[in-house]
Design a protein around this motif. Structure first.
Motif, PDB file in Angstrom:
ATOM      1  N   GLU A   1       6.490  -2.756  -5.829  1.00  0.00           N
ATOM      2  CA  GLU A   1       7.514  -3.797  -5.789  1.00  0.00           C
ATOM      3  C   GLU A   1       8.070  -4.001  -4.380  1.00  0.00           C
ATOM      4  O   GLU A   1       8.733  -5.010  -4.121  1.00  0.00           O
ATOM      5  CB  GLU A   1       8.642  -3.468  -6.766  1.00  0.00           C
TER       6      GLU A   1
ATOM      7  N   ALA B   1       3.045  -6.037 -11.528  1.00  0.00           N
ATOM      8  CA  ALA B   1       2.626  -5.972 -10.117  1.00  0.00           C
ATOM      9  C   ALA B   1       1.122  -6.189  -9.985  1.00  0.00           C
ATOM     10  O   ALA B   1       0.658  -6.750  -8.977  1.00  0.00           O
ATOM     11  CB  ALA B   1       3.023  -4.629  -9.511  1.00  0.00           C
TER      12      ALA B   1
ATOM     13  N   PRO C   1      -6.171 -10.982   1.995  1.00  0.00           N
ATOM     14  CA  PRO C   1      -4.817 -10.454   1.831  1.00  0.00           C
ATOM     15  C   PRO C   1      -4.662  -9.178   2.654  1.00  0.00           C
ATOM     16  O   PRO C   1      -5.648  -8.487   2.929  1.00  0.00           O
ATOM     17  CB  PRO C   1      -4.722 -10.156   0.331  1.00  0.00           C
TER      18      PRO C   1
ATOM     19  N   ASP D   1       5.935  -7.719  -0.260  1.00  0.00           N
ATOM     20  CA  ASP D   1       6.509  -9.061  -0.362  1.00  0.00           C
ATOM     21  C   ASP D   1       5.482 -10.175  -0.490  1.00  0.00           C
ATOM     22  O   ASP D   1       5.839 -11.343  -0.541  1.00  0.00           O
ATOM     23  CB  ASP D   1       7.443  -9.334   0.816  1.00  0.00           C
ATOM     24  N   GLN D   2       4.193  -9.817  -0.554  1.00  0.00           N
ATOM     25  CA  GLN D   2       3.148 -10.823  -0.727  1.00  0.00           C
ATOM     26  C   GLN D   2       1.966 -10.182  -1.452  1.00  0.00           C
ATOM     27  O   GLN D   2       1.825  -8.967  -1.434  1.00  0.00           O
ATOM     28  CB  GLN D   2       2.712 -11.377   0.624  1.00  0.00           C
ATOM     29  N   PRO D   3       1.130 -10.991  -2.096  1.00  0.00           N
ATOM     30  CA  PRO D   3      -0.055 -10.424  -2.741  1.00  0.00           C
ATOM     31  C   PRO D   3      -0.890  -9.647  -1.727  1.00  0.00           C
ATOM     32  O   PRO D   3      -1.144 -10.124  -0.617  1.00  0.00           O
ATOM     33  CB  PRO D   3      -0.807 -11.662  -3.251  1.00  0.00           C
ATOM     34  N   SER D   4      -1.294  -8.435  -2.117  1.00  0.00           N
ATOM     35  CA  SER D   4      -1.965  -7.539  -1.182  1.00  0.00           C
ATOM     36  C   SER D   4      -3.038  -6.726  -1.877  1.00  0.00           C
ATOM     37  O   SER D   4      -3.007  -6.552  -3.096  1.00  0.00           O
ATOM     38  CB  SER D   4      -0.951  -6.562  -0.566  1.00  0.00           C
TER      39      SER D   4
ATOM     40  N   ARG E   1      -0.596  -8.301 -11.451  1.00  0.00           N
ATOM     41  CA  ARG E   1      -0.885  -9.735 -11.453  1.00  0.00           C
ATOM     42  C   ARG E   1      -0.944 -10.287 -10.030  1.00  0.00           C
ATOM     43  O   ARG E   1      -1.566 -11.310  -9.789  1.00  0.00           O
ATOM     44  CB  ARG E   1       0.169 -10.488 -12.252  1.00  0.00           C
ATOM     45  N   TYR E   2      -0.261  -9.623  -9.105  1.00  0.00           N
ATOM     46  CA  TYR E   2      -0.184 -10.085  -7.718  1.00  0.00           C
ATOM     47  C   TYR E   2      -1.022  -9.254  -6.764  1.00  0.00           C
ATOM     48  O   TYR E   2      -1.503  -9.756  -5.760  1.00  0.00           O
ATOM     49  CB  TYR E   2       1.271 -10.068  -7.234  1.00  0.00           C
ATOM     50  N   HIS E   3      -1.164  -7.989  -7.048  1.00  0.00           N
ATOM     51  CA  HIS E   3      -1.831  -7.084  -6.124  1.00  0.00           C
ATOM     52  C   HIS E   3      -3.131  -6.559  -6.720  1.00  0.00           C
ATOM     53  O   HIS E   3      -3.215  -6.307  -7.921  1.00  0.00           O
ATOM     54  CB  HIS E   3      -0.923  -5.890  -5.788  1.00  0.00           C
ATOM     55  N   ASP E   4      -4.123  -6.367  -5.857  1.00  0.00           N
ATOM     56  CA  ASP E   4      -5.385  -5.746  -6.241  1.00  0.00           C
ATOM     57  C   ASP E   4      -5.250  -4.258  -5.911  1.00  0.00           C
ATOM     58  O   ASP E   4      -5.263  -3.876  -4.737  1.00  0.00           O
ATOM     59  CB  ASP E   4      -6.535  -6.389  -5.465  1.00  0.00           C
TER      60      ASP E   4
END
Length: 174
Positions: free
Chosen positions: A63, A119, A3, A66-69, A121-124
């Motif tokens: 937020e 957030a 990512p 726009d993509q998991p990062s 949940r999508y980003h590390d």
């Protein structure tokens, strides 16, 4: 596929409480680790101050992706750093409450912490606390100091920390 990795700098401009002409505002800078892309946002929230603004800067920065990062959050806020490192998992398990003097009470700014949790949940996210040396008078974002100037200032400090294969210069990262 790896990512994308971003640096998220967050901060607060305290405004001018005596004159009431400049309200307090939040600010974030989101920069790709390679440095090619950068997003800056700043806004004020009437009647909102302190820790809520600090957390709002982080929420808006996360937020904006726009993509998991992979995100390295660099914040001068001990409130945000402690909440991410030590509180959020326990708060989530306890329905956004914590024990205070033997009673379960709602956590402060629960609505924003829940947005941060969403957030995550999508980003590390790896949170780092930074501060500027005492000899530096600009310890917060100010209207006169652009986000790019602040990043350049942080990067000219002496200590180096390895962040995902690139070097970031800062006074202090935890």
């Amino acid at each position: 596929v790896q990512p994308p990795h971003f640096l998220l700098f967050s901060g607060v401009c305290r405004g001018d409480a005596q004159r009431s002409t400049k309200p307090a505002s939040w600010r974030f800078v989101l920069e790709s680790v390679g440095g090619q892309d950068s997003i800056e946002a700043v806004d004020s929230e009437p009647g909102v101050q302190g820790e809520r603004l600090e957390l709002l800067a982080v929420v808006r920065g996360l937020e904006a992706l726009d993509q998991p990062s992979a995100v390295t959050l660099i914040t001068p806020s001990r409130y945000v750093n402690s909440g991410l490192r030590f509180g959020i998992q326990q708060w989530r398990q306890n329905n956004w409450r914590w024990e205070r003097f033997g009673q379960r009470v709602p956590i402060k700014n629960a609505d924003l912490w829940q947005r941060v949790d969403g957030a995550l949940r999508y980003h590390d996210v790896d949170c780092k606390y930074w501060r500027l040396d005492a000899v530096d008078e600009r310890t917060e974002f100010s209207e006169e100091c652009s986000a790019q100037e602040k990043i350049a200032h942080i990067r000219t400090r002496v200590l180096f920390h390895r962040l995902g294969g690139s070097l970031l210069r800062a006074t202090w990262l935890w």
